[in-house]
Design an enzyme around this catalytic site. Structure first.
Site, PDB file in Angstrom:
ATOM      1  N   LYS A   1      14.379  -2.357  16.882  1.00  0.00           N
ATOM      2  CA  LYS A   1      13.763  -1.449  16.327  1.00  0.00           C
ATOM      3  C   LYS A   1      12.224  -1.569  16.462  1.00  0.00           C
ATOM      4  O   LYS A   1      11.767  -2.587  16.678  1.00  0.00           O
ATOM      5  CB  LYS A   1      13.719  -1.893  14.763  1.00  0.00           C
ATOM      6  CG  LYS A   1      13.616  -0.546  13.610  1.00  0.00           C
ATOM      7  CD  LYS A   1      13.893  -0.928  12.374  1.00  0.00           C
ATOM      8  CE  LYS A   1      13.663  -0.063  11.552  1.00  0.00           C
ATOM      9  NZ  LYS A   1      13.896  -0.673  10.166  1.00  0.00           N
TER      10      LYS A   1
HETATM   11  C1  E4P Z   1      13.840   1.831   7.509  1.00  0.00           C
HETATM   12  O1  E4P Z   1      14.407   1.419   8.477  1.00  0.00           O
HETATM   13  C2  E4P Z   1      13.014   0.909   6.862  1.00  0.00           C
HETATM   14  O2  E4P Z   1      13.660  -0.237   6.796  1.00  0.00           O
HETATM   15  C3  E4P Z   1      13.052   1.418   5.354  1.00  0.00           C
HETATM   16  O3  E4P Z   1      13.830   2.397   5.157  1.00  0.00           O
HETATM   17  C4  E4P Z   1      11.715   1.335   4.553  1.00  0.00           C
HETATM   18  O4  E4P Z   1      11.809   1.870   3.356  1.00  0.00           O
HETATM   19  P1  E4P Z   1      10.751   1.410   2.065  1.00  0.00           P
HETATM   20  O5  E4P Z   1       9.924   2.513   2.061  1.00  0.00           O
HETATM   21  O6  E4P Z   1      11.502   1.576   0.747  1.00  0.00           O
HETATM   22  O7  E4P Z   1      10.218   0.209   2.343  1.00  0.00           O
END
Ligand code: E4P
Length: 215
Positions: free
Chosen positions: A83
């Site tokens: 990522k």
């Molecule tokens: C995506 O890969 C992120 O880990 C995640 O969806 C972020 O979500 P949040 O806005 O609830 O922190």
């Protein structure tokens, strides 16, 4: 539509996996910081539970560092997806990793142009954060529509991974639009199966069945 769980909690991942409809996992540094133990070991455990892509995020800010970290993360397991944050350096890293056949998830996407750049760099997944856009009164799901339209126009292979999902309506709308993947916390996965009329109906069926017992 693929269902990913957005957590680093082993308990939650096991629970979601037990439903038999979990396709993958996304983690991020914040989610890993909430769990006890070495993040690398947590990721290793997750990859053993889920036979699907597990996103693990780099924390370097330069492309070279991101690639180095990404290749280290890939040593944990073949199903690790690297990522990478949506920055200019991140795009270079996505390109370098994708040229080596390493799957990537370009994260922190908040605009159609960012999603287009991620796809052109060869990202396997692009992660637009719908909930965080809604939080600032922008249109999270509108962004998903725009990205899907652009990807469709040019037959881009990158999968739209709807992230920062807060409630079942995000998932339903993602399905109507045709996004490839939704990642969500266990709470939302469970909510997807819930309806008050199901509960009322079941209660009534069981109560009526009781009446047949004394016949
Ligand atoms: C995506 O890969 C992120 O880990 C995640 O969806 C972020 O979500 P949040 O806005 O609830 O922190």
């Amino acid at each position: 539509m693929k269902f990913f769980i957005d957590t680093a909690s082993i308990v939650d991942i096991q629970e979601a996996a037990s439903l038999g409809l979990l396709d993958g996992v996304t983690t991020n540094p914040t989610l890993l910081s909430r769990e006890d133990g070495d993040p690398r070991e947590i990721l290793r455990e997750i990859t053993k539970i889920v036979d699907g892509p597990v996103s693990a995020e780099v924390v370097a800010l330069d492309a070279e560092g991101m690639v180095r970290e990404g290749l280290e993360l890939r040593k944990i397991s073949d199903n690790i997806v690297v990522k990478i944050p949506m920055t200019l350096e991140g795009l270079k890293a996505v390109r370098a990793l994708s040229d080596q056949g390493v799957p990537t998830n370009c994260t922190l996407i908040f605009s159609p142009s960012q999603a287009l750049m991620a796809a052109k760099a060869g990202a396997t997944y692009a992660s637009p954060f719908v909930g965080r856009l809604d939080d600032i009164s922008a249109d999270g799901m509108g962004l998903i529509e725009q990205i899907c339209a652009i990807y469709d126009n040019y037959g881009l292979a990158t999968e739209v991974l709807v992230a920062s999902v807060r409630h079942p309506e995000h998932v339903v709308k993602a399905g109507i639009i045709g996004a490839h993947v939704v990642t969500m916390p266990l709470k939302v996965i469970n909510q997807l199966a819930k309806h008050p009329l199901t509960d009322i109906g079941l209660k009534q069926f069981l109560a009526d069945w009781e009446k047949t017992k004394n016949r």
